[in-house]
Structure formats: structure tokens, C-alpha cells
Design a protein around this motif. Structure first.
Motif, short mmCIF file in Angstrom:
data_model
loop_
_atom_site.label_atom_id
_atom_site.label_comp_id
_atom_site.label_asym_id
_atom_site.label_seq_id
_atom_site.Cartn_x
_atom_site.Cartn_y
_atom_site.Cartn_z
N UNK A 130 0.83 -1.21 0.00
CA UNK A 130 0.00 0.00 0.00
C UNK A 130 0.87 1.26 0.00
N UNK A 131 1.30 1.68 -1.18
CA UNK A 131 2.16 2.87 -1.26
C UNK A 131 1.42 4.14 -0.83
N UNK A 132 0.09 4.13 -0.94
CA UNK A 132 -0.68 5.29 -0.47
C UNK A 132 -0.56 5.48 1.04
N UNK A 133 -0.27 4.38 1.75
CA UNK A 133 -0.13 4.43 3.21
C UNK A 133 1.33 4.63 3.61
N UNK A 134 2.24 3.87 3.01
CA UNK A 134 3.64 3.84 3.45
C UNK A 134 4.52 4.84 2.73
N UNK A 135 4.18 5.19 1.49
CA UNK A 135 5.04 6.07 0.71
C UNK A 135 5.96 5.29 -0.21
N UNK A 136 7.04 5.95 -0.62
CA UNK A 136 7.97 5.37 -1.59
C UNK A 136 8.91 4.36 -0.92
N UNK A 137 9.07 3.22 -1.57
CA UNK A 137 10.00 2.19 -1.06
C UNK A 137 11.28 2.16 -1.87
N UNK A 138 12.26 1.45 -1.36
CA UNK A 138 13.50 1.20 -2.10
C UNK A 138 13.57 -0.28 -2.47
N UNK A 139 14.64 -0.65 -3.14
CA UNK A 139 14.99 -2.03 -3.45
C UNK A 139 13.85 -2.87 -4.02
N UNK A 190 14.32 11.29 5.86
CA UNK A 190 15.35 10.51 5.17
C UNK A 190 14.69 9.63 4.14
N UNK A 191 15.41 9.43 3.03
CA UNK A 191 14.92 8.52 2.01
C UNK A 191 15.12 7.08 2.48
N UNK A 192 14.42 6.18 1.83
CA UNK A 192 14.58 4.76 2.14
C UNK A 192 16.03 4.32 1.99
N UNK A 193 16.71 4.87 0.99
CA UNK A 193 18.12 4.52 0.76
C UNK A 193 19.00 5.03 1.91
N UNK A 194 18.74 6.25 2.36
CA UNK A 194 19.51 6.80 3.48
C UNK A 194 19.27 6.00 4.76
N UNK A 195 18.03 5.64 5.00
CA UNK A 195 17.70 4.83 6.18
C UNK A 195 18.38 3.47 6.12
N UNK A 196 18.40 2.88 4.93
CA UNK A 196 19.04 1.57 4.73
C UNK A 196 20.53 1.66 5.05
N UNK A 197 21.18 2.70 4.54
CA UNK A 197 22.62 2.87 4.82
C UNK A 197 22.86 3.09 6.32
N UNK A 198 22.04 3.92 6.95
CA UNK A 198 22.21 4.18 8.38
C UNK A 198 22.04 2.90 9.20
N UNK A 199 21.04 2.11 8.85
CA UNK A 199 20.82 0.83 9.54
C UNK A 199 22.03 -0.09 9.36
N UNK A 200 22.50 -0.19 8.12
CA UNK A 200 23.63 -1.08 7.83
C UNK A 200 24.88 -0.66 8.61
N UNK A 201 25.14 0.64 8.65
CA UNK A 201 26.32 1.14 9.37
C UNK A 201 26.17 0.91 10.87
N UNK A 202 24.99 1.18 11.40
CA UNK A 202 24.76 0.99 12.85
C UNK A 202 24.92 -0.48 13.25
#
Length: 194
Positions: free
Chosen positions: A20-29, A162-174
């Protein structure tokens, strides 16, 4: 990379409500589901344990609300459930961590002598990250398959987003930098199992 003989694949919240992109917004990957499918297939063929986690939201109007169509697994997961030769578990939860669901994931894993878990699914920086952190705290060797998951753009405090890509990178680094988990790629995990 070593994948233990009884490493458990933990497939987190791959549910229809996340479409449901109308609920969650834009996804990555956009390739996440294909990679999740490849990992489930190789796990089932090898006889290793697979854990399917479902988020039963208690929030009224949530696309993942228990009893709604969105609560069901996406076809990529549903058509694979029960097809493996190894043990399989369904965990239902209403919070972020798969370790706070029913039945008790930690007890099931420890009972089976599992020391390594491989986390995939939805969302990268939410339930996947929480499950990985808790798994690390509980003493598991945690692999976090970054290209077998996705997340969504997000707004936070102070007008920050943050974009999905930025969040993904932050999670990976953490996770990786903080020693909670090793961040890996589907191709390397599949090769190690095969």
C-alpha cells in the motif's frame, strides 16, 4: 562466509499490506522479494530451519491489521510455506521484534541448538533492525541480508526526513559498525549455503 548447518532464516513481515504505497510512501529495493524467494528456496532445499514472522497490527486502520487481507503473506512467501524438508515456525507478533511474539522464538531456536540467524524481510530499519539487534543481544551470530529487504521514506523530528536509501545505509552502518550483526548480500549467502 560460513553459514552454520542449522542456521535459521528469519523472514520478517513479508505481508501484502506493505504494498500500500498510499499508506507507506515510496519504497526502495524493488528486487527485495526476488532475493527473499531465493533465500527461502536455498534454505528449504538444504533442510535448514525457516521462521516466518507475521505482524498482527493492533492499530485500527493499519494495512497489517490482524484479520485483514493486508495481514496475509505476499505470494512470494505464502507459496513457499510448508515446502521445505527442514523445521519451520510461524511467529505472530504485534511489536517490532520477532523475539516478542508467539510462540517464543528464542526458546524455539535454543531448543533446536540454533546459534546463527539470517534476517530478511520488511522493513529494513524497523522490525528487521530491531530483530537483528535483539538477536545480537541474545548471543546469536546475526547475518543481515541488506538486499533481501526494503523500507520506505520517513519523516522524523525537527522537520528531518530521510529517504529509504539513506535509512538503509544508516541501519547497515549501525548494525555492522556497532557489532550487532554482519551486513551481507544475498548472492554471498546463497553461494555459502550451496
Amino acid at each position: 562466509m560460513e553459514i552454520y548447518e542449522n542456521a535459521a532464516l528469519v523472514v520478517v513481515d513479508v505481508q501484502k499490506g506493505f504494498d500500500r504505497s498510499d499508506f507507506w510512501g515510496r519504497r526502495n529495493n524493488p528486487g527485495a522479494e526476488e532475493n527473499i524467494a531465493a533465500l527461502i528456496d536455498v534454505w528449504q532445499e538444504s533442510g535448514r530451519p525457516v521462521v516466518f514472522v507475521r505482524h498482527d497490527s493492533v492499530e485500527p486502520g493499519s494495512p497489517l491489521e490482524a484479520g485483514t487481507e493486508g495481514n496475509g503473506f505476499k505470494d512470494v512467501v505464502e507459496e513457499r510455506r510448508g515446502k521445505g524438508v527442514g523445521p519451520e515456525l510461524l511467529v505472530a507478533k504485534s511489536v517490532n521484534s520477532a523475539f516478542y511474539g508467539e510462540p517464543d522464538l528464542d526458546a524455539w531456536l535454543k531448543g533446536a541448538g540454533v546459534e546463527q540467524i539470517v534476517v530478511v524481510g520488511i522493513q529494513t530499519n524497523m522490525c528487521n533492525e530491531t530483530t537483528a539487534r535483539m538477536g545480537g543481544n541474545l548471543g546469536y551470530d546475526v547475518l543481515f541480508v541488506l538486499d533481501a529487504m526494503h523500507t520506505f521514506d520517513l519523516e522524523g523530528p525537527f522537520g528531518w526526513s530521510q529517504t529509504a536509501e539513506e535509512l538503509t545505509r544508516a541501519t547497515a552502518v549501525s548494525l555492522h559498525g556497532g557489532g550487532f550483526a554482519r551486513v551481507v548480500a544475498t548472492e554471498d549467502v546463497v553461494s555459502a549455503v550451496a
